[in-house]
Write an enzyme that holds these catalytic residues in place. Structure first.
Site, PDB file in Angstrom:
ATOM      1  CD  GLU A  79     -17.484  11.466 -30.399  1.00  0.00           C
ATOM      2  OE1 GLU A  79     -18.016  10.851 -31.348  1.00  0.00           O
ATOM      3  OE2 GLU A  79     -16.368  11.181 -29.939  1.00  0.00           O
ATOM      4  CE1 TYR A 128     -27.415   6.769 -28.007  1.00  0.00           C
ATOM      5  CE2 TYR A 128     -26.785   9.081 -27.946  1.00  0.00           C
ATOM      6  CZ  TYR A 128     -27.116   7.950 -28.659  1.00  0.00           C
ATOM      7  OH  TYR A 128     -27.147   7.991 -30.032  1.00  0.00           O
TER       8      TYR A 128
HETATM    9  C1  LIG Z   1     -32.353   9.157 -30.762  1.00  0.00           C
HETATM   10  C2  LIG Z   1     -33.087   8.048 -31.493  1.00  0.00           C
HETATM   11  C3  LIG Z   1     -32.082   7.130 -32.177  1.00  0.00           C
HETATM   12  C4  LIG Z   1     -33.893   7.237 -30.466  1.00  0.00           C
HETATM   13  O1  LIG Z   1     -34.580   6.203 -31.164  1.00  0.00           O
HETATM   14  P1  LIG Z   1     -36.060   5.768 -30.713  1.00  0.00           P
HETATM   15  O2  LIG Z   1     -36.375   4.529 -31.476  1.00  0.00           O
HETATM   16  O3  LIG Z   1     -36.996   6.902 -30.858  1.00  0.00           O
HETATM   17  O4  LIG Z   1     -35.777   5.438 -29.174  1.00  0.00           O
HETATM   18  P2  LIG Z   1     -36.681   4.543 -28.203  1.00  0.00           P
HETATM   19  O5  LIG Z   1     -38.066   4.402 -28.739  1.00  0.00           O
HETATM   20  O6  LIG Z   1     -35.917   3.304 -27.899  1.00  0.00           O
HETATM   21  O7  LIG Z   1     -36.706   5.435 -26.924  1.00  0.00           O
HETATM   22  C5  LIG Z   1     -37.213   6.752 -27.049  1.00  0.00           C
HETATM   23  C6  LIG Z   1     -38.477   6.908 -26.246  1.00  0.00           C
HETATM   24  O8  LIG Z   1     -39.491   5.976 -26.596  1.00  0.00           O
HETATM   25  C7  LIG Z   1     -40.005   5.388 -25.397  1.00  0.00           C
HETATM   26  N1  LIG Z   1     -40.498   4.071 -25.757  1.00  0.00           N
HETATM   27  C8  LIG Z   1     -39.801   2.946 -25.884  1.00  0.00           C
HETATM   28  N2  LIG Z   1     -40.607   1.929 -26.246  1.00  0.00           N
HETATM   29  C9  LIG Z   1     -41.845   2.449 -26.372  1.00  0.00           C
HETATM   30  C10 LIG Z   1     -43.110   1.903 -26.730  1.00  0.00           C
HETATM   31  N3  LIG Z   1     -43.256   0.604 -27.040  1.00  0.00           N
HETATM   32  N4  LIG Z   1     -44.166   2.737 -26.777  1.00  0.00           N
HETATM   33  C11 LIG Z   1     -44.022   4.036 -26.481  1.00  0.00           C
HETATM   34  N5  LIG Z   1     -42.849   4.618 -26.132  1.00  0.00           N
HETATM   35  C12 LIG Z   1     -41.778   3.829 -26.067  1.00  0.00           C
HETATM   36  C13 LIG Z   1     -38.821   5.363 -24.521  1.00  0.00           C
HETATM   37  O9  LIG Z   1     -39.146   5.221 -23.143  1.00  0.00           O
HETATM   38  C14 LIG Z   1     -38.275   6.726 -24.780  1.00  0.00           C
HETATM   39  O10 LIG Z   1     -39.090   7.685 -24.121  1.00  0.00           O
HETATM   40  P3  LIG Z   1     -38.679   9.216 -23.915  1.00  0.00           P
HETATM   41  O11 LIG Z   1     -37.938   9.687 -25.155  1.00  0.00           O
HETATM   42  O12 LIG Z   1     -39.974   9.935 -23.706  1.00  0.00           O
HETATM   43  O13 LIG Z   1     -37.831   9.240 -22.706  1.00  0.00           O
HETATM   44  C15 LIG Z   1     -34.108   8.598 -32.509  1.00  0.00           C
HETATM   45  O14 LIG Z   1     -34.962   9.489 -31.848  1.00  0.00           O
HETATM   46  C16 LIG Z   1     -33.436   9.319 -33.675  1.00  0.00           C
HETATM   47  O15 LIG Z   1     -33.075   8.696 -34.677  1.00  0.00           O
HETATM   48  N6  LIG Z   1     -33.313  10.653 -33.558  1.00  0.00           N
HETATM   49  C17 LIG Z   1     -32.761  11.467 -34.613  1.00  0.00           C
HETATM   50  C18 LIG Z   1     -31.310  11.124 -34.871  1.00  0.00           C
HETATM   51  C19 LIG Z   1     -30.473  11.225 -33.608  1.00  0.00           C
HETATM   52  O16 LIG Z   1     -30.583  12.171 -32.849  1.00  0.00           O
HETATM   53  N7  LIG Z   1     -29.610  10.212 -33.433  1.00  0.00           N
HETATM   54  C20 LIG Z   1     -28.691  10.161 -32.328  1.00  0.00           C
HETATM   55  C21 LIG Z   1     -27.482  10.974 -32.675  1.00  0.00           C
HETATM   56  S1  LIG Z   1     -26.272  10.882 -31.374  1.00  0.00           S
END
Ligand SMILES: CC(C)(COP(=O)(O)OP(=O)(O)OC[C@H]1O[C@@H](n2cnc3c(N)ncnc32)[C@H](O)[C@@H]1OP(=O)(O)O)[C@@H](O)C(=O)NCCC(=O)NCCS
Length: 160
Positions: free
Chosen positions: A108, A120
């Site tokens: 969710e 996702y």
């Molecule tokens: C949602 C969450 C888990 C995503 O984790 P993340 O490590 O930031 O995710 P990723 O890095 O894999 O992907 C996010 C972005 O980074 C980008 N990215 C991936 N590798 C990258 C790299 N090497 N350099 C730059 N950007 C990169 C992805 O393309 C993506 O881009 P976008 O958001 O602009 O579309 C994180 O933001 C988080 O913890 N948020 C708060 C808690 C939350 O909302 N959890 C989910 C509850 S359901």
């Protein structure tokens, strides 16, 4: 692609102070210590993720079910976000879920959490419905959850 040298280990009770520091920094309505303790006692899949220097950058908790896995918490610490860790953590979760015999991963996500939804969707999850008032929200209100699902294991289709 996530940075090299990252690894994951099981979350244990002694980790909870560190884990709660990240949790409370990230969420306006964080899980309580009791939520994490209950998850560990229930034997849920709980992994902490560390970088090459042994620093925590995130964790995930998932509840195994009959041929399915339900993702309850996926969190990357703010200073480590946007480096591919979220996607890499999903990769590992899918591998572990498939090894447990799960054929589907459920989760969710808040309707307002567009960033997580985007991750996702790009990963291959599809929206299958909503749960009304699932999450607490500001001023004692509630927020709907989007329910998403991904086929994994032997029946998974190739991911984009
Ligand atoms: C949602 C969450 C888990 C995503 O984790 P993340 O490590 O930031 O995710 P990723 O890095 O894999 O992907 C996010 C972005 O980074 C980008 N990215 C991936 N590798 C990258 C790299 N090497 N350099 C730059 N950007 C990169 C992805 O393309 C993506 O881009 P976008 O958001 O602009 O579309 C994180 O933001 C988080 O913890 N948020 C708060 C808690 C939350 O909302 N959890 C989910 C509850 S359901």
């Amino acid at each position: 692609m996530a940075e090299g040298g990252v690894r994951s280990e099981p979350v244990v009770l002694a980790d909870l102070d560190m884990l709660l520091a990240i949790e409370t920094a990230v969420y306006p309505f964080p899980w309580s210590r009791g939520n994490f303790v209950d998850s560990l006692h229930a034997g849920y899949l709980a992994r902490k993720h560390l970088d090459a220097a042994g620093r925590w950058f995130g964790y995930c908790i998932a509840m195994p079910g009959v041929q399915e896995l339900h993702l309850l918490n996926l969190t990357v610490a703010p200073e480590h976000q946007h480096r591919g860790h979220g996607r890499a953590m999903l990769d590992e979760l899918v591998r572990r879920g498939a090894a447990l015999g799960a054929q589907r991963l459920w989760l969710e996500v808040r309707v307002s959490n567009e960033r997580a939804q985007a991750l996702y969707r790009r990963y291959g999850f599809r929206e299958v419905g909503q749960r009304r008032g699932y999450y607490p929200a500001g001023a004692a209100g509630r927020e709907n959850a989007i329910v998403m699902s991904l086929p994994i294991g032997a029946h998974a289709e190739p991911q984009p």
